[in-house]
Design an enzyme around this catalytic site. Structure first.
Site, PDB file in Angstrom:
ATOM      1  N   ARG A 124       0.867  -1.170  -0.218  1.00 13.58           N
ATOM      2  CA  ARG A 124       0.076   0.095   0.054  1.00 13.58           C
ATOM      3  C   ARG A 124       0.688   1.133  -0.088  1.00 13.58           C
ATOM      4  NH1 ARG A 124      -5.176  -1.666   2.870  1.00 13.58           N
ATOM      5  NH2 ARG A 124      -4.624  -3.627   3.800  1.00 13.58           N
ATOM      6  N   GLY A 174      -7.416   7.240  -1.182  1.00 14.60           N
ATOM      7  CA  GLY A 174      -7.788   6.755  -2.387  1.00 14.60           C
ATOM      8  C   GLY A 174      -7.163   7.247  -3.717  1.00 14.60           C
ATOM      9  N   MET A 231      -3.716   6.987  -4.422  1.00 15.04           N
ATOM     10  CA  MET A 231      -2.856   6.037  -4.995  1.00 15.04           C
ATOM     11  C   MET A 231      -2.909   4.689  -4.975  1.00 15.04           C
ATOM     12  SD  MET A 231       0.684   8.020  -3.696  1.00 15.04           S
ATOM     13  CE  MET A 231      -0.189   8.251  -2.087  1.00 15.04           C
ATOM     14  N   ARG A 277      -5.493   6.806  11.433  1.00 13.33           N
ATOM     15  CA  ARG A 277      -5.002   8.424  10.949  1.00 13.33           C
ATOM     16  C   ARG A 277      -6.207   9.218  11.506  1.00 13.33           C
ATOM     17  NH1 ARG A 277      -7.023   7.424   4.705  1.00 13.33           N
ATOM     18  NH2 ARG A 277      -8.890   6.830   5.145  1.00 13.33           N
ATOM     19  N   ARG A 332     -16.920  51.344   0.973  1.00 16.41           N
ATOM     20  CA  ARG A 332     -16.964  51.571  -0.339  1.00 16.41           C
ATOM     21  C   ARG A 332     -18.175  52.629  -0.659  1.00 16.41           C
ATOM     22  NH1 ARG A 332     -14.852  45.946  -1.086  1.00 16.41           N
ATOM     23  NH2 ARG A 332     -12.786  46.247  -2.117  1.00 16.41           N
ATOM     24  N   ARG A 376     -14.659  55.607   2.884  1.00 16.49           N
ATOM     25  CA  ARG A 376     -13.493  55.860   1.711  1.00 16.49           C
ATOM     26  C   ARG A 376     -14.106  56.624   0.745  1.00 16.49           C
ATOM     27  NH1 ARG A 376     -11.627  51.286  -2.369  1.00 16.49           N
ATOM     28  NH2 ARG A 376     -13.669  51.747  -3.190  1.00 16.49           N
ATOM     29  N   GLU A 393      -2.378  51.785  -1.709  1.00 15.10           N
ATOM     30  CA  GLU A 393      -2.641  50.545  -3.011  1.00 15.10           C
ATOM     31  C   GLU A 393      -1.990  50.925  -4.260  1.00 15.10           C
ATOM     32  OE1 GLU A 393      -6.896  50.792  -3.438  1.00 15.10           O
ATOM     33  OE2 GLU A 393      -7.069  52.720  -3.282  1.00 15.10           O
ATOM     34  N   GLY A 417      -4.863  48.624   0.256  1.00 16.87           N
ATOM     35  CA  GLY A 417      -5.966  48.126  -0.490  1.00 16.87           C
ATOM     36  C   GLY A 417      -4.973  47.318  -1.466  1.00 16.87           C
ATOM     37  N   THR A 418      -4.891  45.881  -1.015  1.00 10.04           N
ATOM     38  CA  THR A 418      -4.350  45.042  -1.408  1.00 10.04           C
ATOM     39  C   THR A 418      -4.825  44.234  -2.762  1.00 10.04           C
ATOM     40  OG1 THR A 418      -5.005  43.490  -0.084  1.00 10.04           O
ATOM     41  CG2 THR A 418      -2.721  44.324   0.319  1.00 10.04           C
ATOM     42  N   ASN A 419      -6.128  44.674  -3.044  1.00 11.64           N
ATOM     43  CA  ASN A 419      -6.668  44.324  -4.463  1.00 11.64           C
ATOM     44  C   ASN A 419      -5.930  45.050  -5.690  1.00 11.64           C
ATOM     45  OD1 ASN A 419      -8.349  42.731  -3.053  1.00 11.64           O
ATOM     46  ND2 ASN A 419      -9.895  44.312  -3.460  1.00 11.64           N
ATOM     47  N   ASP A 420      -5.966  46.599  -5.302  1.00 11.55           N
ATOM     48  CA  ASP A 420      -5.134  47.383  -6.520  1.00 11.55           C
ATOM     49  C   ASP A 420      -3.675  47.093  -6.230  1.00 11.55           C
ATOM     50  OD1 ASP A 420      -6.952  48.846  -8.027  1.00 11.55           O
ATOM     51  OD2 ASP A 420      -7.785  49.671  -6.379  1.00 11.55           O
ATOM     52  N   TYR A 465      -4.993  46.227  12.220  1.00 13.95           N
ATOM     53  CA  TYR A 465      -6.153  45.485  12.042  1.00 13.95           C
ATOM     54  C   TYR A 465      -6.273  44.831  10.605  1.00 13.95           C
ATOM     55  CZ  TYR A 465      -7.897  49.577   9.444  1.00 13.95           C
ATOM     56  OH  TYR A 465      -7.888  50.435   8.640  1.00 13.95           O
TER      57      TYR A 465
HETATM   58  C1  PEP Z   1      -8.340  47.423  -2.963  1.00 14.10           C
HETATM   59  O1  PEP Z   1      -7.748  48.036  -3.765  1.00 14.10           O
HETATM   60  O2  PEP Z   1      -7.687  46.607  -2.314  1.00 14.10           O
HETATM   61  C2  PEP Z   1      -9.667  47.967  -2.178  1.00 14.10           C
HETATM   62  C3  PEP Z   1      -9.864  47.432  -1.047  1.00 14.10           C
HETATM   63  O3  PEP Z   1     -10.417  48.635  -3.078  1.00 14.10           O
HETATM   64  P1  PEP Z   1     -11.281  48.391  -4.291  1.00 14.10           P
HETATM   65  O4  PEP Z   1     -11.294  46.916  -4.219  1.00 14.10           O
HETATM   66  O5  PEP Z   1     -12.492  48.907  -4.017  1.00 14.10           O
HETATM   67  O6  PEP Z   1     -10.508  48.883  -5.390  1.00 14.10           O
HETATM   68 MG    MG Z   2      -8.519  49.838  -4.554  1.00 16.48          MG
END
Ligand code: PEP
Ligand code: MG
Length: 927
Positions: A128, A137, A139, A385, A607, A663, A791, A812-815, A897
Site C-alpha cells: 500500500r 484513494g 494512490m 489516522r 466603499r 472611503r 494601494e 488596498g491589496t486588490n489594487d 487590524y
Molecule cells: C483594494 O484595492 O484593495 C480595495 C479594497 O479597494 P477596491 O477593491 O474597491 O479597489
Molecule cells: Mg482599490
C-alpha cells in the site's frame, strides 16, 4: 507448517511472541541515514508516529500502533526518500534497498511462521501507498500478493476453502493487471460480467471455486493477449517489485497530482510503500472488514461510529456495492437497518475495538479513523489516522477535547481550519419552504445548496468556469472525478455509504453531499435522473440538503444557521489571544448589522460608491458623473447628499462608537455609465439632454483602462465638490448621531489610490474647510481622522512622506497586487490559472498575498510610515484581509487590524489567533 494467515487467525498474540524472539532485528528508533526499510510488528517497531515525512502517515502510525502493543499484522515500510530516488533514477531503487526488503520479508516470515513464495506455507502481503499527509484513494494498493499457481493451492488447503483461495487469487491478478501492468480495469470487469451472463450467475457470490478457477485462466489469457504473450508473473519477487514500483509511480498519477494541487501538498514529498502480512476479512462468515471512527465524523458526537461488511475485503467497503452494517445497536436502530451490528455479531471484537479506539484517541489526542479486519474472530488493525470530519464535527470535537482535558485551547484553535468556519455559517434549508423531494439518501456532508443538474465531471467544470452553479450526480464517484467534485456546489451518488469515496472527499472539501440515494436511477446517456414517476433532466435546478439527505427538485429557500455555543467559545478563545483587530468591509446598514453579528470591531472599509448600486440611486450618480459642468454636478450632488447622510447616520448608530472608515468615492466610472440605447435614452430624459449629446459625452469619458484611469483621489482633485459633499454627509451624520444621544462617532475618512503626499494635502484642505463650515452651521466641531489607502507601489515607497499628512494607512491589496504585478484585476482569470497549473505561482496573488513582492512593499510602507508617525494606525482592507495565510503575514508585519467581508469576520478572528500561536510556536504540539 501453517501459513502466515493461519498463525494470525489462530492467535493474535502469537505474533507478539514471535516478535520478541526477533528483537535483535529491530534497531528501534535509531534513524540511520542509509536505512530505507523500517520494520514493525506488534510490540516493537523501528519507526514511530513522529516519522511521517520519512515513513508516510500510514507507515508512521502502523509503527506507533505496534509500539503501543496493538494487534497489527507485521510488515515494513519503504521510505518516501526511495520514492524520490526511484523517479529520478529511471525507476530503480538505491543500492541495498533490495537486500533490506529481503531481510524485512524474512523477518515478517519468521513472525508469521511463513515464507514468501514458499509452496507449503506462503507469506502473502499487501502493498500500500502512504504519503506524509493522507491522500485517501489517490494512490494504488495491491492485496493478496504472493499468490501464484502453486501458493494458491496451499492457501486452499490451509483454509480448507478452495473458493476463498481462488477468489483471492483472481482478485490479485485483476488488481495486478490494472495497477502494475497498467491494463484497463474494464477488461477484467467485462470478462467477469460476460462469464456470469454465460453461466446465468447474478452476483459474484454465486460463483463457486470452479468458476473462480476458470476466471483465473481467463484473466491470465487476457493479460498474455494484452502483453504480446507475456504472462502474469509467477515469481513472487517479481510481483513484489512490480507492486512497489507501481505504488511509487502512482504518486505521479493525474488524480494524485490534482489532489496535491488542491491541497497544497508538495510534489517532492513522495509516498512510502507499506508491505504487510495479509489478514483476510473475506475468510467466511466469522470474518469482516470495516472502518471505525472514534467519534462521529458528521456530528462530532463521542460514540464508536463506522461501518463494516461481513466476509469482505477492504476494497468492497470502499466500492460501496454492498450496504454495510452499523457498528452499534443504537446506530442500527436509528438507521432502521435490518443488518445486525458489530456489537451483536462480533461482541468480543467489538469490545476490543472499542478499547483500542479509546487508547488510540487518548494516545493521538485526536479523533481517529481506524481500518480494521476481523479474520476468524480475531481483530486486526490495518491503519489509523486523524479522521476527516465535517466542520461542525471538527468544532465539537475540538471543544469537547478541551473540556475532557485532552488538548489545550490553543491546540483546539490550531485544529480548526479558519476556512472551515465558513461551512458552519452556510445556509440550511428553510423548513417553511415547500419541497418536492425526489429521493433521500445518506446525509454524507452537511449544507444546503442548489444548482444545475450535471452528470459529467468535465461538464461540471465547464459550467462552473462559466460562473454557473452545478450539482454533480454520479452513480458513484472515483478519484478520477475529483475535478468535477471540486467544481460542483454539491454532490449526489446513488450508490455507496458514509465512508464511500464521494462521502469522504465531499466532507474533506466541505461540500454538501448526499450519498447512496438508491431510490434514484441515473440515465447518463439520456441525461436524466429518474425517481419513480419523476424525471429531472440535465440542466434542471436541483437542491440538495447534505444534513438530511434530501434531494429536491427546483430551488429551495435557505436560512443562515444559528451560531452554536461551541462556536461562541472558540471565538472567545480566539479573541482573548489575538493581537490584530478585526473589522469588516461594509457598504450598507445591512452589511454593518451583519458585521456586528459576526463580531467585527468596526468598519475598515465603506466603499461609498457601492451605496449607489441600487436601481433607484444609480440615476443620481449618473447625473453627477455625466454633468456637463460644475453647476450640473453640484445639482446632482445635492440629490446625493441626503442619501449619503441617511446611510451614514444608520451605519454610525449600528456601529455604536466603533471606528468606521469611510472611503471617498472611487468608482471606475464605466461601472456607472448607462449601457445600451434604452438606458441612454432613459438617462438623457432624466437629465433633460438629447440622447445624441449624452452618447457623445459617454464616448468622451471612455477610458482605455478604467482601472488606471480617472478614479480614486483623482476624482477628488478634478472635482473637489464631490469630496466636499461626502465630507459634509459624514460630518452632518456624525453630528446628528451625537445630537440623538448616540455613542460618539469619530469617522475615519480614507482617500483612495493616492500616490503622492500633495494629492492628500489638496484633499485634506477641502475636508478641513467643510468641517469648519459644519461647525459654524451646527455649533458642533466634527471629530474625524484622515488617512490614506495604500494601494500603489509609489505610495508604499513614499509612505514616510505620506504619513506626515495621514493618521492611518489601509492597504488596498486588490489594487496593490494589480499594480505590483501589472496584472489587471479583471482579466487575470484568463492567464493566472495557467500560471498556477505550470507552477509559476503557488497561489492566486489576488486571493493570498504575494509575500515576496506585495508583502515586501507592505513591509516597506509600514516601516517608513511608522518612522515618520510612531502611532500610525495600519490596516488592510483588500480581499486578502479575510484570507488566513495573508492574515498571518499581516501579523508578521505588525498591522493593527484586518478588514474583510462580514461573513469572513469569524474566519479572520480565528486566523488572527492562530497567527499569534504560530508566531510564538509555544503550544504543546502533537504531530
Ligand atoms: C483594494 O484595492 O484593495 C480595495 C479594497 O479597494 P477596491 O477593491 O474597491 O479597489
Ligand atoms: Mg482599490
Amino acid at each position: 507448517m501453517p501459513s502466515a494467515v493461519f498463525v494470525q487467525a489462530k492467535s493474535g498474540r502469537g505474533v507478539e511472541t514471535a516478535e520478541k524472539k526477533d528483537g535483535e532485528d529491530f534497531a528501534m528508533t535509531v534513524v540511520n541515514a542509509a536505512k530505507r526499510v523500517y520494520r514493525f510488528a506488534q510490540g516493537a517497531a523501528e519507526g514511530n508516529a513522529g516519522m511521517r515525512a520519512l515513513l508516510g502517515g500510514k507507515g508512521a502510525n502502523l509503527a506507533q500502533m505496534c509500539l503501543i502493543g496493538l494487534p497489527v499484522p507485521p510488515g515494513f515500510t519503504v521510505t518516501t526518500e526511495v520514492c524520490g530516488f526511484y523517479e529520478r533514477h529511471d525507476r530503480t531503487c538505491p543500492d541495498g534497498v533490495g537486500r533490506e526488503v529481503e531481510m524485512a520479508l524474512e523477518a515478517v516470515g519468521r513472525q508469521t511462521g511463513a515464507r514468501f513464495g514458499d509452496r507449503s506455507a506462503p507469506l502473502l502481503v499487501s502493498v500500500r501507498s502512504g504519503a506524509p499527509v493522507s491522500m485517501p484513494g489517490m494512490m494504488d494498493t495491491i492485496l493478496n500478493l504472493g499468490l501464484n499457481d502453486e501458493t494458491v493451492e496451499s492457501l486452499a488447503v490451509h483454509t480448507q476453502d478452495r473458493r476463498f483461495a481462488y477468489d483471492c487469487y483472481r482478485r490479485f491478478i485483476q488488481m495486478y493487471g490494472d495497477v502494475v501492468l497498467g491494463l484497463d480495469r474494464a477488461l477484467f470487469e467485462d470478462a467477469l460480467e460476460h462469464y456470469k451472463d454465460r453461466h446465468d450467475l447474478a452476483h459474484d457470490g454465486d460463483l463457486a471455486a470452479q468458476d473462480w478457477q476458470e476466471m483465473i485462466a481467463i484473466y491470465k489469457t487476457t493479460i498474455a493477449q494484452q502483453r504480446d504473450g507475456k504472462t502474469f508473473p509467477q515469481d513472487v519477487h517479481e510481483q513484489l517489485w512490480g507492486a512497489i514500483g507501481a505504488v511509487f509511480k502512482s504518486w505521479h498519477n493525474p488524480r494524485a497530482a490534482t489532489y496535491r494541487k488542491l491541497n497544497d501538498i508538495p510534489e517532492n514529498w513522495g509516498t512510502a510503500v507499506n508491505v504487510q502480512a495479509m489478514v483476510f476479512g473475506n475468510m467466511g462468515e466469522r470474518s469482516a472488514t470495516g472502518v471505525a471512527f472514534t467519534r462521529n465524523p458528521s456530528t462530532g458526537e463521542k460514540e464508536l461510529y463506522g461501518e463494516f461488511l461481513v466476509n469482505a475485503q477492504g476494497e468492497d467497503v470502499v466500492a460501496g456495492l454492498r450496504t454495510p452494517h452499523n457498528m452499534t445497536e443504537s446506530a442500527r436502530l436509528a438507521s432502521q437497518s435490518d443488518k445486525p451490528s458489530l456489537e451483536t455479531l462480533f461482541p468480543e471484537c467489538f469490545a476490543e475495538l472499542r478499547a483500542v479506539n479509546e487508547r488510540l484517541e487518548s494516545h493521538y489526542r485526536d479523533m481517529q479513523d481506524v481500518e480494521f479486519t476481523i479474520e476468524n474472530d480475531t481483530l486486526w488493525l490495518l491503519q489509523t489516522r486523524s479522521g476527516k470530519r465535517t466542520a461542525p464535527a471538527a468544532l465539537k470535537i475540538a471543544v469537547d477535547m478541551v473540556d475532557e482535558g485532552l488538548i489545550s485551547e490553543r491546540e483546539a484553535m490550531m485544529r480548526i481550519e479558519p476556512e472551515s468556519l465558513d461551512r458552519l455559517l452556510h445556509p440550511t434549508l428553510d423548513p417553511r419552504a415547500e419541497c418536492e423531494v425526489v429521493a433521500t439518501g445518506l446525509p454524507a456532508s452537511p449544507g444546503a445548496v442548489s444548482g444545475e443538474l450535471v452528470f459529467d465531471c468535465d461538464e461540471a467544470e465547464k459550467r462552473h468556469g462559466a460562473g454557473r452553479k452545478v450539482i454533480l450526480v454520479r452513480i458513484e464517484t472515483s478519484p478520477e472525478d475529483i475535478h468535477g467534485m471540486h467544481a460542483a456546489e454539491g454532490i449526489v451518488t446513488t450508490r455507496g455509504g458514509m465512508t464511500s469515496h464521494a462521502a469522504v472527499v465531499a466532507r474533506g472539501m466541505g461540500k454538501p453531499c448526499v450519498a447512496g440515494a438508491g431510490g434514484l436511477s441515473v440515465d447518463y446517456e439520456g441525461g436524466r435522473l429518474i425517481a419513480g414517476s419523476l424525471t429531472v433532466n440535465k440542466g434542471d435546478i436541483l437542491t440538495i440538503d447534505g444534513a438530511s439527505g434530501r434531494i429536491i427538485k427546483g430551488r429551495v429557500a435557505t436560512i443562515t444557521p444559528e451560531i452554536s455555543p461551541d462556536f461562541t467559545r472558540l471565538m472567545r478563545w480566539s479573541d482573548d489571544l489575538r493581537r490584530l483587530k478585526v473589522r469588516a468591509n461594509a457598504d450598507t446598514p445591512a452589511d454593518a448589522r451583519a458585521a456586528r453579528d459576526f463580531g467585527a470591531e468596526g468598519i475598515g472599509l465603506c466603499r461609498t460608491e457601492h451605496m449607489f448600486f441600487h436601481e433607484e440611486r444609480i440615476p443620481a450618480m449618473r447625473e453627477m458623473i455625466l454633468a456637463p459642468d460644475r453647476q450640473g454636478r453640484v445639482r446632482a450632488l445635492e440629490k446625493i447628499l441626503p442619501m449619503q447622510r441617511g446611510d451614514f447616520i444608520e451605519m454610525f448608530e449600528i456601529m455604536a462608537g466603533l471606528p468606521v472608515t469611510i472611503r471617498l468615492l472611487d468608482p471606475p466610472l464605466h461601472e456607472f455609465l448607462p449601457h445600451g440605447e434604452a438606458e441612454i435614452a432613459q438617462a438623457a430624459e432624466a437629465m433633460g439632454v438629447e440622447p445624441d449629446a449624452l452618447r457623445r459625452h459617454i464616448c468622451e469619458l471612455h477610458e482605455f483602462n478604467p482601472m488606471l484611469g480617472h478614479r480614486g483621489v483623482r476624482l477628488a482633485i478634478t472635482c473637489p465638490e464631490i469630496a466636499r459633499m461626502q465630507a459634509r454627509a459624514i460630518f452632518e451624520a456624525a453630528v446628528e448621531v451625537g445630537r440623538r444621544g448616540g455613542e460618539p462617532v469619530i469617522p475615519e475618512i480614507m482617500i483612495p489610490l493616492a500616490a503622492m503626499r500633495a494629492e492628500l494635502d489638496y484633499v485634506k484642505r477641502h475636508i478641513a474647510q467643510v468641517a469648519e463650515e459644519v461647525r459654524s452651521q451646527t455649533g458642533r466641531r466634527p471629530q474625524y481622522s484622515l488617512g490614506v489607502m495604500i494601494e500603489l507601489p509609489r505610495a508604499c515607497l513614499r509612505a514616510g512622506d505620506i504619513a506626515r499628512d495621514a493618521e492611518f494607512f489601509s492597504f488596498g491589496t486588490n489594487d496593490l497586487t494589480q499594480m505590483a504585478f501589472g496584472v489587471s484585476r479583471d482579466d487575470s482569470v484568463r492567464f493566472l490559472p495557467d500560471y498556477a497549473a505550470k507552477a509559476i505561482v503557488d497561489h492566486d496573488p489576488f486571493t493570498t498575498l504575494d509575500r515576496d513582492g506585495v508583502g515586501e512593499l507592505m513591509k516597506i510602507a509600514a516601516e517608513r510610515g511608522r518612522a515618520t508617525r510612531k502611532n500610525l494606525k495600519i490596516g488592510i482592507c483588500g480581499e486578502h484581509g479575510g484570507d488566513p495565510a495573508s492574515i498571518d503575514l499581516c501579523e508578521e508585519i505588525g498591522l493593527d487590524y484586518v478588514s474583510c467581508s462580514p461573513f469572513r469576520v469569524p474566519i479572520a478572528r480565528l486566523a488572527a489567533a492562530r497567527a499569534v500561536i504560530a508566531r510564538n510556536a509555544d503550544m504543546t504540539s502533537h504531530a
